[in-house]
Design a protein around this motif. Structure first.
Motif, short mmCIF file in Angstrom:
data_model
loop_
_atom_site.label_atom_id
_atom_site.label_comp_id
_atom_site.label_asym_id
_atom_site.label_seq_id
_atom_site.Cartn_x
_atom_site.Cartn_y
_atom_site.Cartn_z
N ASN A 170 59.16 46.17 36.47
CA ASN A 170 59.98 46.50 37.64
C ASN A 170 60.72 47.82 37.45
OD1 ASN A 170 59.23 44.12 38.89
ND2 ASN A 170 60.95 42.98 38.02
N ARG A 171 60.96 48.19 36.18
CA ARG A 171 61.71 49.41 35.89
C ARG A 171 60.81 50.59 35.52
NH1 ARG A 171 66.44 49.92 32.48
NH2 ARG A 171 64.79 50.59 31.12
N LYS A 172 59.49 50.40 35.44
CA LYS A 172 58.60 51.48 34.98
C LYS A 172 58.74 52.74 35.80
CE LYS A 172 54.97 49.20 32.46
NZ LYS A 172 53.62 48.74 32.43
N HIS A 173 59.00 52.60 37.05
CA HIS A 173 59.10 53.81 37.87
C HIS A 173 60.40 54.56 37.62
CE1 HIS A 173 61.15 50.74 40.27
NE2 HIS A 173 61.81 51.73 40.85
N THR A 174 61.40 53.93 36.97
CA THR A 174 62.65 54.61 36.67
C THR A 174 62.88 54.80 35.18
OG1 THR A 174 63.86 52.52 36.68
CG2 THR A 174 63.78 53.76 38.76
N ALA A 175 62.10 54.11 34.37
CA ALA A 175 62.29 54.21 32.92
C ALA A 175 61.76 55.55 32.41
CB ALA A 175 61.57 53.06 32.21
N LYS A 176 62.50 56.15 31.49
CA LYS A 176 62.08 57.42 30.90
C LYS A 176 61.37 57.14 29.58
CE LYS A 176 65.46 60.40 33.03
NZ LYS A 176 66.42 61.46 32.85
N VAL A 177 60.62 58.12 29.13
CA VAL A 177 59.87 58.01 27.88
C VAL A 177 60.80 57.68 26.72
CG1 VAL A 177 58.52 59.34 26.20
CG2 VAL A 177 57.96 59.48 28.63
N GLU A 178 61.99 58.27 26.71
CA GLU A 178 62.93 58.06 25.60
C GLU A 178 63.37 56.60 25.45
OE1 GLU A 178 66.30 60.60 26.13
OE2 GLU A 178 66.62 59.93 28.18
N THR A 179 63.25 55.79 26.51
CA THR A 179 63.63 54.38 26.41
C THR A 179 62.56 53.56 25.69
OG1 THR A 179 62.68 53.81 28.56
CG2 THR A 179 65.00 54.47 28.53
N ALA A 180 61.33 54.04 25.67
CA ALA A 180 60.24 53.28 25.04
C ALA A 180 59.79 53.87 23.71
CB ALA A 180 59.04 53.23 25.99
N MET A 181 60.28 55.05 23.35
CA MET A 181 59.79 55.72 22.14
C MET A 181 60.45 55.18 20.87
SD MET A 181 61.69 59.39 22.10
CE MET A 181 63.38 59.52 21.52
#
Length: 183
Positions: A123-134
């Motif tokens: 649900n957040r993929k469209h607002t999540a930035k790369v830095e949140t998953a790295m």
């Protein structure tokens, strides 16, 4: 036989080698490499020859011999959104790990693993930035280090991607565990 017995003292000077021993004595690594290269198919197969030669050369090879050069590095900016376009681009590149950069390749701030992208809330993929998953930990290795040293570092850190730097700490490439194992 009578002649050889009668003149044995003279004939002994003409004897060059003793055929008693069939053993080969090696005096250097280079002799062994040469012997392996000259070995015929009947002694060892081409695959065995290749494996042995690569094993003998492994400790002398440097990271810069097998690294992916700077110009070929696929990276993603830390501020990009993890939207469909970025995910599609990452999928097309075909890498499981990609360096995350701040502004250019000299400023690597993390590593994005595709499995971590899958863990981001859909649900957040469209607002999540790369830095949140790295993964924020970045490991560096000098381009002049041997592959032996690199393999040891991969094992100790449990990391699969190192950024390769030169003596001025400039990024010159990257190397993966798979690259080292392949070599």
């Amino acid at each position: 036989l009578d002649f050889s017995q009668k003149y044995s003292s003279i004939l002994r000077y003409f004897r060059v080698f003793s055929p008693e021993s069939g053993e080969v004595t090696l005096h250097s690594r280079d002799e062994l490499v040469h012997m392996l290269k000259e070995a015929t198919h009947h002694i060892i197969t081409d695959d065995e020859k290749k494996l042995l030669l690569h094993g003998l050369e492994f400790a002398q090879k440097e990271v810069r011999d097998i690294m992916t050069p700077r110009s070929m590095i696929d990276a993603v900016n830390r501020s990009e959104l993890l939207g469909p376009l970025v995910l599609d681009d990452l999928h097309k590149k075909g890498h499981s790990r990609i360096p995350v950069i701040e502004s250019d390749v000299d400023h690597v701030v993390g590593v994005l693993h595709l499995r971590d992208v899958l863990g981001v809330d859909s649900n957040r993929k469209h607002t999540a930035k790369v830095e949140t998953a790295m993964e924020p930990r970045v490991f560096y290795i000098n381009e002049r280090q041997t592959l032996d040293h690199a393999l040891t570092a991969f094992i100790k850190t449990h990391h699969h991607l190192f950024i390769v730097v030169n003596e001025f700490r400039e990024t010159v490439g990257l190397v993966t565990l798979e690259d080292v194992v392949e070599a």
